[in-house]
Design a protein around this motif. Structure first.
Motif, PDB file in Angstrom:
ATOM      1  N   ASN A  13       0.853  -1.256  -0.109  1.00 35.60           N
ATOM      2  CA  ASN A  13       0.001   0.073   0.135  1.00 35.60           C
ATOM      3  C   ASN A  13       0.912   1.146   0.007  1.00 35.60           C
ATOM      4  O   ASN A  13       0.548   2.260  -0.523  1.00 35.60           O
ATOM      5  CB  ASN A  13      -0.934  -0.031   1.261  1.00 35.60           C
ATOM      6  N   TRP A  16       2.808   1.409  -3.864  1.00 37.02           N
ATOM      7  CA  TRP A  16       1.814   1.827  -4.871  1.00 37.02           C
ATOM      8  C   TRP A  16       0.833   2.803  -4.710  1.00 37.02           C
ATOM      9  O   TRP A  16       0.442   3.229  -5.789  1.00 37.02           O
ATOM     10  CB  TRP A  16       1.156   0.357  -5.099  1.00 37.02           C
ATOM     11  N   ARG A  17       0.309   3.233  -3.577  1.00 36.05           N
ATOM     12  CA  ARG A  17      -0.508   4.128  -3.165  1.00 36.05           C
ATOM     13  C   ARG A  17      -0.151   5.152  -2.035  1.00 36.05           C
ATOM     14  O   ARG A  17      -0.903   6.244  -1.715  1.00 36.05           O
ATOM     15  CB  ARG A  17      -1.771   3.287  -2.671  1.00 36.05           C
ATOM     16  N   LYS A  19       0.410   4.962   0.828  1.00 38.20           N
ATOM     17  CA  LYS A  19      -0.437   5.092   2.157  1.00 38.20           C
ATOM     18  C   LYS A  19       0.323   3.963   2.884  1.00 38.20           C
ATOM     19  O   LYS A  19      -0.352   2.658   2.843  1.00 38.20           O
ATOM     20  CB  LYS A  19      -1.841   4.737   1.974  1.00 38.20           C
TER      21      LYS A  19
END
Length: 115
Positions: A13, A16-17, A19
Motif C-alpha cells: 500500500n 503503490w498508493r 499509504k
C-alpha cells in the motif's frame, strides 16, 4: 487471490498508493478494464488477513462472508469499477450486493446500517 499479512499489505500500500498502512484489500489490474474480455489474467486481489479478521469480528460478520465480500469487491475493481464518488460507490455496492446474494452472502451494507 492472495491472503497476506498486514505488514506486507502495508508495504504494498505504501509502495503503490503512498499509504503505508494495511488495508483490507488491494487490487493490481493486469489489463485495462476494456481489455478484460480477452485477458488470460485480470490481475491480483490481495487481502490483509489481520485487518479482514478484525473487521469481521468488529462488524459481527462471519469471516467467510467478509472474505467473500472483499474478493467480490476486489474483482469488481479489476473490471474497472470504483467508488471514488457517491454515484460510483452506489453502483459498485449494488453490484457487490447482487453478486454476494448469488453466493448466499447477506448484504454487507445492510449489516453496516444496523451497527
Amino acid at each position: 487471490m492472495t491472503l497476506s499479512d498486514d505488514a506486507r499489505v502495508a508495504e504494498l500500500n505504501g509502495e503503490w498508493r503512498d499509504k503505508p498502512t494495511p488495508t483490507n484489500v488491494l487490487t493490481f489490474p493486469a489489463v485495462e478494464p476494456d481489455e478484460t474480455a480477452d485477458a488470460p489474467m485480470l490481475g491480483d486481489v490481495i487481502l490483509a488477513f489481520e485487518t479482514v479478521e478484525r473487521e469481521a469480528r468488529e462488524e459481527g460478520k462471519s469471516l467467510s462472508d467478509h472474505v467473500s465480500h472483499l474478493v467480490v469487491h476486489g474483482v469488481l475493481h479489476l473490471f474497472g469499477h470504483d467508488h471514488l464518488d457517491d454515484d460510483e460507490a452506489e453502483e459498485m455496492e449494488a453490484l457487490e450486493t447482487r453478486a454476494l446474494a448469488r453466493l448466499g452472502v447477506p448484504d454487507p451494507y445492510a449489516l453496516d446500517a444496523l451497527t
